[in-house]
Design an enzyme around this catalytic site. Structure first.
Site, PDB file in Angstrom:
ATOM      1  N   ASP A  13       9.667 -23.824 -30.875  1.00  0.00           N
ATOM      2  CA  ASP A  13       9.246 -24.504 -29.648  1.00  0.00           C
ATOM      3  C   ASP A  13      10.321 -24.489 -28.564  1.00  0.00           C
ATOM      4  OD1 ASP A  13       6.905 -25.092 -31.040  1.00  0.00           O
ATOM      5  OD2 ASP A  13       7.772 -26.940 -31.845  1.00  0.00           O
ATOM      6  N   LYS A  16       9.525 -19.897 -26.083  1.00  0.00           N
ATOM      7  CA  LYS A  16       9.434 -18.427 -26.219  1.00  0.00           C
ATOM      8  C   LYS A  16       8.246 -17.869 -25.438  1.00  0.00           C
ATOM      9  CE  LYS A  16       9.168 -19.080 -30.719  1.00  0.00           C
ATOM     10  NZ  LYS A  16       9.555 -20.492 -30.859  1.00  0.00           N
ATOM     11  N   GLN A 225       8.143 -19.085 -34.472  1.00  0.00           N
ATOM     12  CA  GLN A 225       9.012 -20.050 -35.153  1.00  0.00           C
ATOM     13  C   GLN A 225      10.403 -20.011 -34.512  1.00  0.00           C
ATOM     14  OE1 GLN A 225       6.645 -18.094 -37.369  1.00  0.00           O
ATOM     15  NE2 GLN A 225       5.570 -19.845 -36.526  1.00  0.00           N
ATOM     16  N   GLY A 303       0.088 -31.518 -32.691  1.00  0.00           N
ATOM     17  CA  GLY A 303       0.218 -32.780 -31.954  1.00  0.00           C
ATOM     18  C   GLY A 303       1.257 -33.711 -32.557  1.00  0.00           C
ATOM     19  N   VAL A 414      13.408 -24.233 -15.571  1.00  0.00           N
ATOM     20  CA  VAL A 414      13.532 -25.595 -15.040  1.00  0.00           C
ATOM     21  C   VAL A 414      12.193 -26.332 -14.995  1.00  0.00           C
ATOM     22  CG1 VAL A 414      15.635 -25.077 -13.735  1.00  0.00           C
ATOM     23  CG2 VAL A 414      13.401 -24.704 -12.655  1.00  0.00           C
TER      24      VAL A 414
HETATM   25  P1  GDP Z   1       7.309 -21.864 -28.074  1.00  0.00           P
HETATM   26  O1  GDP Z   1       6.640 -22.159 -29.368  1.00  0.00           O
HETATM   27  O2  GDP Z   1       8.741 -21.475 -28.254  1.00  0.00           O
HETATM   28  O3  GDP Z   1       6.574 -20.887 -27.225  1.00  0.00           O
HETATM   29  O4  GDP Z   1       7.353 -23.235 -27.252  1.00  0.00           O
HETATM   30  P2  GDP Z   1       6.163 -24.317 -27.137  1.00  0.00           P
HETATM   31  O5  GDP Z   1       5.152 -23.816 -26.196  1.00  0.00           O
HETATM   32  O6  GDP Z   1       5.694 -24.758 -28.471  1.00  0.00           O
HETATM   33  O7  GDP Z   1       6.952 -25.550 -26.571  1.00  0.00           O
HETATM   34  C1  GDP Z   1       7.632 -25.512 -25.356  1.00  0.00           C
HETATM   35  C2  GDP Z   1       7.043 -26.594 -24.432  1.00  0.00           C
HETATM   36  O8  GDP Z   1       7.888 -26.808 -23.329  1.00  0.00           O
HETATM   37  C3  GDP Z   1       5.708 -26.195 -23.827  1.00  0.00           C
HETATM   38  O9  GDP Z   1       4.950 -27.347 -23.598  1.00  0.00           O
HETATM   39  C4  GDP Z   1       6.107 -25.533 -22.511  1.00  0.00           C
HETATM   40  O10 GDP Z   1       5.083 -25.602 -21.526  1.00  0.00           O
HETATM   41  C5  GDP Z   1       7.262 -26.389 -22.119  1.00  0.00           C
HETATM   42  N1  GDP Z   1       8.330 -25.735 -21.364  1.00  0.00           N
HETATM   43  C6  GDP Z   1       8.812 -24.480 -21.459  1.00  0.00           C
HETATM   44  N2  GDP Z   1       9.870 -24.320 -20.656  1.00  0.00           N
HETATM   45  C7  GDP Z   1      10.081 -25.500 -20.039  1.00  0.00           C
HETATM   46  C8  GDP Z   1      11.055 -25.990 -19.107  1.00  0.00           C
HETATM   47  O11 GDP Z   1      11.971 -25.297 -18.692  1.00  0.00           O
HETATM   48  N3  GDP Z   1      10.941 -27.289 -18.735  1.00  0.00           N
HETATM   49  C9  GDP Z   1       9.955 -28.113 -19.179  1.00  0.00           C
HETATM   50  N4  GDP Z   1       9.922 -29.376 -18.756  1.00  0.00           N
HETATM   51  N5  GDP Z   1       9.023 -27.690 -20.053  1.00  0.00           N
HETATM   52  C10 GDP Z   1       9.106 -26.409 -20.486  1.00  0.00           C
HETATM   53  P1  IMO Z   2       6.524 -21.796 -32.690  1.00  0.00           P
HETATM   54  O1  IMO Z   2       6.299 -20.295 -32.732  1.00  0.00           O
HETATM   55  C1  IMO Z   2       7.980 -25.381 -34.685  1.00  0.00           C
HETATM   56  C2  IMO Z   2       7.634 -25.473 -39.055  1.00  0.00           C
HETATM   57  C3  IMO Z   2       6.682 -26.515 -39.628  1.00  0.00           C
HETATM   58  C4  IMO Z   2       7.359 -26.780 -40.959  1.00  0.00           C
HETATM   59  C5  IMO Z   2       7.876 -25.401 -41.358  1.00  0.00           C
HETATM   60  C6  IMO Z   2       6.947 -24.632 -42.295  1.00  0.00           C
HETATM   61  O2  IMO Z   2       5.552 -22.537 -31.880  1.00  0.00           O
HETATM   62  O3  IMO Z   2       7.960 -22.069 -32.362  1.00  0.00           O
HETATM   63  P2  IMO Z   2       4.628 -23.394 -42.043  1.00  0.00           P
HETATM   64  O4  IMO Z   2       3.317 -23.864 -41.512  1.00  0.00           O
HETATM   65  O5  IMO Z   2       5.201 -22.223 -41.329  1.00  0.00           O
HETATM   66  O6  IMO Z   2       4.589 -23.177 -43.519  1.00  0.00           O
HETATM   67  O7  IMO Z   2       5.633 -24.623 -41.804  1.00  0.00           O
HETATM   68  O8  IMO Z   2       8.009 -24.679 -40.160  1.00  0.00           O
HETATM   69  N1  IMO Z   2       7.015 -24.575 -38.051  1.00  0.00           N
HETATM   70  C7  IMO Z   2       7.238 -24.677 -36.734  1.00  0.00           C
HETATM   71  N2  IMO Z   2       7.938 -25.583 -36.016  1.00  0.00           N
HETATM   72  N3  IMO Z   2       7.381 -24.353 -34.057  1.00  0.00           N
HETATM   73  C8  IMO Z   2       6.711 -23.413 -34.767  1.00  0.00           C
HETATM   74  O9  IMO Z   2       6.243 -22.266 -34.209  1.00  0.00           O
HETATM   75  C9  IMO Z   2       6.575 -23.578 -36.160  1.00  0.00           C
HETATM   76  N4  IMO Z   2       5.950 -22.880 -37.136  1.00  0.00           N
HETATM   77  C10 IMO Z   2       6.233 -23.500 -38.271  1.00  0.00           C
HETATM   78  O10 IMO Z   2       6.629 -27.669 -38.809  1.00  0.00           O
HETATM   79  O11 IMO Z   2       8.480 -27.622 -40.781  1.00  0.00           O
HETATM   80 MG    MG Z   3       5.608 -23.734 -30.270  1.00  0.00          MG
END
Ligand code: GDP
Ligand code: IMO
Ligand code: MG
Length: 425
Positions: A13, A16, A225, A303, A414
């Site tokens: 998260d 990416k 991940q 969530g 940002v």
């Molecule tokens: P990923 O799994 O690495 O693609 O990341 P996620 O989408 O799960 O989580 C990143 C969260 O942060 C998402 O809700 C994005 O919309 C948000 N986000 C990404 N870059 C920024 C940033 O620079 N600032 C803020 N406030 N939110 C960001």
């Molecule tokens: P993105 O691509 C954050 C975590 C789960 C758990 C562990 C194993 O959005 O960054 P799994 O379902 O893979 O067997 O779970 O890995 N996990 C993540 N945490 N972002 C993810 O993907 C994740 N994918 C798996 O919460 O701790």
């Molecule tokens: Mg994510």
């Protein structure tokens, strides 16, 4: 021409998806190389928000092709839902012809999801905190040489092999977990979804990527991940079941190691983790709550509340080393606004010593972070568009990180929107 790799340097998260979307116009092909619908990659632009799970983050640009690689595990039901939701929003990928899927990608069966849930239930408090998407059991069948691949769907004995595998799963569910579950409805959905998915070009990803390279086209491999969830180098056993690191891009797409070009590592200005496992800089207090609130740190797919903490430099240095990162992207810098002081963990107190690396038994002995205080910034940076508008204290933080990590921060994010991205170096 080489394949650039973009991946997360923390526990997922990191942002990416957003950054892949920003970089996509520069690439001919965006290729996912591992993971499955456990990923949630959020993209925001033109007032719209999309969360992608299995589909690569390059689908919103006309001239960019997308590939789900052989290293990915595909849940046809989840993928169908994702495709339908995109179609509902005006992005019909079948019509756009901008998605290919590897035949060698393994399938997540409905029973893999049941096994994931049963295993987590049985582990109680020591559970991994999996996303319950069936990821672990599907990869177990892959390495156990029992798995079914997407390409198998077109073979005459697919149903027979499906039932053989499902019978094994039923046996395990009953014997280990005393679970007898009627999953006929899910099974029906599974086959219907396979019918849809097999309408996409089913390809040998190794030939596709190498043909692209031969033609001088640009490829970006998209990680899911994060490095600290890597099956080999993450905080085992609290990890996912694939190689989330640069090496995973080679095996997950069919690229030779000497074809890897730039390695772009994405990290948050602080740190988060979902699920169980060690997190040395975790802030289980009001400050952690403030970070969670300001950063909207709740899982994109489940969530769940994300655990929050300060940036962890020993962990980041480790991730940079394992991946060969040569460009950094810092995201969510805006979230740190308003703190008088922020902190960066530079070392750990561990077993009576001060160390600057991640110890082997981090899951058993929690290291205590050594924190360096840094002055915070009070300016709103969500609207800045150029490097010379960065507040002085944020600049100092970036320079400090570059010095500690030995790699330049090339992009600064940002805000969640595509446009809220600055090129620094
Ligand atoms: P990923 O799994 O690495 O693609 O990341 P996620 O989408 O799960 O989580 C990143 C969260 O942060 C998402 O809700 C994005 O919309 C948000 N986000 C990404 N870059 C920024 C940033 O620079 N600032 C803020 N406030 N939110 C960001
Ligand atoms: P993105 O691509 C954050 C975590 C789960 C758990 C562990 C194993 O959005 O960054 P799994 O379902 O893979 O067997 O779970 O890995 N996990 C993540 N945490 N972002 C993810 O993907 C994740 N994918 C798996 O919460 O701790
Ligand atoms: Mg994510």
């Amino acid at each position: 021409m080489a394949v650039d790799v973009l991946l997360g340097l923390q526990w997922g998260d990191e942002g990416k998806g957003k950054i892949v979307d920003v970089l996509s116009p520069d690439y001919d092909l965006i290729a996912r190389f591992q993971g499955g619908p456990n990923a949630g990659h959020t993209l925001e632009f033109e007032g719209k928000k999309f969360v992608l799970n299995t589909i690569p983050s390059g689908i919103f640009f006309e001239n960019t092709m997308n590939l789900i690689g052989n290293g990915v595990v595909i849940d046809p039901v989840a993928l169908k839902k994702e495709l339908e939701s995109l179609k509902g929003a005006g992005h019909d990928l079948l019509a756009k012809k901008n998605l290919m899927i590897a035949k060698k990608a393994h399938l997540i069966l409905p029973t893999h999801r049941l096994l994931d849930a049963a295993s987590e239930k049985r582990m109680g408090d020591s559970k991994i905190g999996s996303t319950l998407k069936g990821i672990g059991p599907a990869y177990m069948d892959k390495t156990g040489r029992n798995g079914l691949r997407l390409g198998d769907f077109t073979l005459p004995d697919f149903k027979e092999r499906y039932h053989k595998l499902v019978n094994k799963h039923k046996y395990i569910l009953q014997l280990l977990y005393s679970e007898i579950i009627d999953f006929r409805e899910q099974e029906k959905e599974f086959f219907q979804a396979l019918d849809l998915i097999s309408q996409f070009p089913l390809v040998d990803s190794e030939h596709v990527v190498n043909d692209y390279l031969k033609k001088g086209k640009k490829i970006l491999a998209e990680g899911a991940q994060g490095t600290l969830l890597d099956i080999d180098f993450g905080s085992y056993p609290f990890v996912t079941s694939s190689n989330t690191t640069t090496a995973g891009a080679c095996t997950g797409l069919g690229i030779a190691p000497n074809q890897i070009g730039e390695v772009i590592g994405v990290f948050k200005a602080y740190c988060t983790r979902v699920g169980g496992g060690p997190f040395p800089t975790e802030l289980d207090n009001e400050t952690g709550e403030e970070l969670r609130f300001k950063g909207h740190e709740f899982g994109a797919i489940t969530g769940r509340s994300r655990r929050t903490g300060w940036i962890d430099l020993p962990a980041l240095k480790y991730a940079i080393m394992i991946n060969g990162v040569n460009q950094l992207v810092m995201t969510k810098a805006d979230v740190l606004r308003g703190f008088e002081q922020i902190y960066a963990c530079t070392h750990y107190h561990y077993n009576g010593e001060v160390i600057d690396y991640m110890p082997y038994d981090i899951h058993a002995i929690q290291p205590v972070p050594v924190l360096q205080e840094i002055d915070g910034w009070q300016e709103d940076i969500t609207g800045i568009t150029a490097a010379d508008q960065i507040p002085a204290n944020l600049n100092t933080y970036i320079k400090f990180l570059e010095k500690e990590l030995g790699v330049p921060v090339k992009y600064l994010s940002v805000g969640p929107d595509r446009k809220q991205t600055l090129i620094l170096n």
